[in-house]
Enzyme design. Structure first.
Site, PDB file in Angstrom:
ATOM      1  N   GLY A  12       0.823  -1.218   0.000  1.00 30.58           N
ATOM      2  CA  GLY A  12       0.000   0.000   0.000  1.00 30.58           C
ATOM      3  C   GLY A  12       0.847   1.255   0.000  1.00 30.58           C
ATOM      4  CB  VAL A  60      -2.539  -7.188  -0.190  1.00 28.51           C
ATOM      5  CG1 VAL A  60      -1.275  -6.350  -0.273  1.00 28.51           C
ATOM      6  CG2 VAL A  60      -3.745  -6.353   0.222  1.00 28.51           C
ATOM      7  CG  ASN A  86       0.816   1.176   4.873  1.00 29.90           C
ATOM      8  OD1 ASN A  86       0.478   1.855   5.836  1.00 29.90           O
ATOM      9  ND2 ASN A  86       0.567   1.548   3.619  1.00 29.90           N
ATOM     10  CB  SER A 140      -5.882   1.704  13.617  1.00 24.03           C
ATOM     11  OG  SER A 140      -6.697   2.779  14.021  1.00 24.03           O
ATOM     12  CE1 TYR A 153      -9.084   0.507   9.155  1.00 20.65           C
ATOM     13  CE2 TYR A 153      -9.412   1.233  11.416  1.00 20.65           C
ATOM     14  CZ  TYR A 153      -8.670   1.247  10.250  1.00 20.65           C
ATOM     15  OH  TYR A 153      -7.513   1.994  10.175  1.00 20.65           O
ATOM     16  CB  ALA A 156      -9.064  -5.941  10.072  1.00 17.60           C
TER      17      ALA A 156
HETATM   18  N1  LIG Z   1      -5.140   7.629   7.894  1.00 20.78           N
HETATM   19  C1  LIG Z   1      -5.275   7.409   9.178  1.00 20.78           C
HETATM   20  O1  LIG Z   1      -5.695   8.305   9.945  1.00 20.78           O
HETATM   21  C2  LIG Z   1      -4.896   6.062   9.749  1.00 20.78           C
HETATM   22  C3  LIG Z   1      -4.914   5.898  11.122  1.00 20.78           C
HETATM   23  C4  LIG Z   1      -4.539   4.678  11.675  1.00 20.78           C
HETATM   24  C5  LIG Z   1      -4.174   3.632  10.847  1.00 20.78           C
HETATM   25  N2  LIG Z   1      -4.178   3.805   9.493  1.00 20.78           N
HETATM   26  C6  LIG Z   1      -3.772   2.664   8.679  1.00 20.78           C
HETATM   27  O2  LIG Z   1      -2.661   3.046   7.892  1.00 20.78           O
HETATM   28  C7  LIG Z   1      -2.652   2.294   6.672  1.00 20.78           C
HETATM   29  C8  LIG Z   1      -2.519   3.247   5.490  1.00 20.78           C
HETATM   30  O3  LIG Z   1      -3.628   4.141   5.516  1.00 20.78           O
HETATM   31  P1  LIG Z   1      -3.665   5.502   4.657  1.00 20.78           P
HETATM   32  O4  LIG Z   1      -4.342   6.506   5.476  1.00 20.78           O
HETATM   33  O5  LIG Z   1      -2.340   5.756   4.083  1.00 20.78           O
HETATM   34  O6  LIG Z   1      -4.678   5.050   3.507  1.00 20.78           O
HETATM   35  P2  LIG Z   1      -4.705   5.508   1.979  1.00 20.78           P
HETATM   36  O7  LIG Z   1      -6.054   5.114   1.480  1.00 20.78           O
HETATM   37  O8  LIG Z   1      -4.259   6.920   1.816  1.00 20.78           O
HETATM   38  O9  LIG Z   1      -3.593   4.565   1.301  1.00 20.78           O
HETATM   39  C9  LIG Z   1      -3.773   3.173   1.256  1.00 20.78           C
HETATM   40  C10 LIG Z   1      -2.921   2.605   0.118  1.00 20.78           C
HETATM   41  O10 LIG Z   1      -3.184   1.195   0.074  1.00 20.78           O
HETATM   42  C11 LIG Z   1      -3.427   0.826  -1.268  1.00 20.78           C
HETATM   43  N3  LIG Z   1      -4.300  -0.335  -1.328  1.00 20.78           N
HETATM   44  C12 LIG Z   1      -5.631  -0.386  -1.065  1.00 20.78           C
HETATM   45  N4  LIG Z   1      -6.106  -1.621  -1.300  1.00 20.78           N
HETATM   46  C13 LIG Z   1      -5.033  -2.369  -1.710  1.00 20.78           C
HETATM   47  C14 LIG Z   1      -4.879  -3.712  -2.117  1.00 20.78           C
HETATM   48  N5  LIG Z   1      -5.950  -4.546  -2.187  1.00 20.78           N
HETATM   49  N6  LIG Z   1      -3.657  -4.164  -2.462  1.00 20.78           N
HETATM   50  C15 LIG Z   1      -2.584  -3.314  -2.429  1.00 20.78           C
HETATM   51  N7  LIG Z   1      -2.673  -2.020  -2.085  1.00 20.78           N
HETATM   52  C16 LIG Z   1      -3.888  -1.555  -1.720  1.00 20.78           C
HETATM   53  C17 LIG Z   1      -4.054   2.053  -1.910  1.00 20.78           C
HETATM   54  O11 LIG Z   1      -3.936   2.033  -3.326  1.00 20.78           O
HETATM   55  C18 LIG Z   1      -3.286   3.191  -1.245  1.00 20.78           C
HETATM   56  O12 LIG Z   1      -2.117   3.528  -1.961  1.00 20.78           O
HETATM   57  C19 LIG Z   1      -3.933   1.467   6.683  1.00 20.78           C
HETATM   58  O13 LIG Z   1      -3.649   0.157   7.133  1.00 20.78           O
HETATM   59  C20 LIG Z   1      -4.811   2.201   7.671  1.00 20.78           C
HETATM   60  O14 LIG Z   1      -5.780   1.368   8.273  1.00 20.78           O
HETATM   61  C21 LIG Z   1      -4.529   4.987   8.920  1.00 20.78           C
END
Ligand SMILES: NC(=O)c1ccc[n+]([C@@H]2O[C@H](COP(=O)([O-])OP(=O)(O)OC[C@H]3O[C@@H](n4cnc5c(N)ncnc54)[C@H](O)[C@@H]3O)[C@@H](O)[C@H]2O)c1
Length: 269
Positions: A12, A60, A86, A140, A153, A156
């Site tokens: 990701g 993934v 990620n 998270s 969520y 997971a």
């Molecule tokens: N943004 C937040 O506030 C936050 C907080 C806590 C945890 N997280 C976690 O951090 C991680 C990244 O989140 P983010 O905010 O960068 O999200 P985002 O949506 O900005 O980026 C997610 C990335 O994952 C890719 N992706 C989605 N489905 C996919 C798949 N099936 N196979 C491969 N790649 C895939 C997307 O193309 C994207 O580039 C996640 O696991 C999310 O749960 C985010």
């Protein structure tokens, strides 16, 4: 540099947090494998890394893609020292309306591939010399306390913490460490969506400042610096940990009153 000569896979990594993780790992000297379902996005993150960057189109949810990701990494760089699981999708829908398809959509990205990609990477880490490595699962702040409507969520994100501990204790003696990072609200698309959905930017910022003791959202590169430490040998005493990087969010029971309350004293008998 913390990660000189290390080879790190990040899923990701075509945007958001993953792109920040890739930037910092590259800056710390690693070769980074930028895996994302969006091939062009992966390429644009890998390109500035030059010869120490490799973009791999990888969904993934697809087992063959996970196996190919490991194979392409080994073909290009000869080994794997680190993996950051990620890739993730967000979810919000009332519990009573949540369908089996919703459940599958979240679990098939946020939980199941974390288990199997870790397994494929660990098999490689145990084959190579010197063996061992460091795995990070991105959970998270939801692994501490949750929001309504986030059941799949939460399942997971709690799941990856437990799974990480299980693999950590099983493989510790063989030189593989597994830790989790639990970020709070990050400055990625999710935060932009939250701002866009609010009646005003000012009210939105005031609300979130009250929820986050540090008073701001966390930048992806800040999580990148924590990840670089956990991927490096400097964190060699750590395995099975769930490290919170949430600006204090989960330590605060409720936000402070918007007025100044009178002091409260306990009553002596
Ligand atoms: N943004 C937040 O506030 C936050 C907080 C806590 C945890 N997280 C976690 O951090 C991680 C990244 O989140 P983010 O905010 O960068 O999200 P985002 O949506 O900005 O980026 C997610 C990335 O994952 C890719 N992706 C989605 N489905 C996919 C798949 N099936 N196979 C491969 N790649 C895939 C997307 O193309 C994207 O580039 C996640 O696991 C999310 O749960 C985010």
């Amino acid at each position: 540099m913390l990660l000189r000569k290390k080879v790190i896979i990040i899923t990701g990594a075509g945007g958001g947090l993953g792109a920040g993780l890739a930037r910092v790992c590259h800056r710390e000297g690693a070769a980074v494998v930028v895996a994302d379902v969006r091939a062009e996005a992966a390429q644009s993150v890998a390109r500035p890394c030059g010869r120490r960057g490799l973009a791999v189109a990888c969904d993934v949810r697809v087992d063959a893609d996970l196996r190919r990701l490991v194979a392409e990494t080994v073909r290009r760089f000869g080994r794997i020292d680190g993996l950051v699981n990620n890739a993730g999708v967000n979810f919000a829908k009332a519990f009573l309306d949540t369908t089996e398809d919703d459940w599958e959509r979240v679990i098939s990205v946020d939980l199941k591939p974390v288990f199997f990609l870790t397994q494929y990477v660990c098999r490689q880490m145990l084959r190579q010399k010197p063996g061992g490595g460091s795995i990070i699962n991105i959970s998270s702040v939801h692994s501490q306390a949750v929001l309504p409507g986030s059941g799949p969520y939460d399942a997971a994100k709690w799941g990856v913490v437990g799974m990480g501990k299980s693999i950590a204790v099983e493989l510790a003696a063989r030189g593989i460490r597994v830790n989790t990072i639990s970020p709070g609200l990050l400055n990625t698309q999710i935060w932009k969506d939250i701002m866009a959905a609010a009646p005003s930017r000012k009210e939105c910022l005031a609300h979130w400042r009250a929820q986050i003791p540090l008073g701001r959202v966390i930048e992806p590169d800040e999580i990148g610096e924590l990840a670089a430490f956990l991927l490096s040998d400097r964190s060699r005493s750590m395995t099975g940990a769930n490290v919170l990087a949430d600006g204090g969010m989960s330590s605060q029971l409720i936000s402070k009153e918007p007025y100044e309350p009178k002091p409260i004293q306990g009553r002596d008998k």
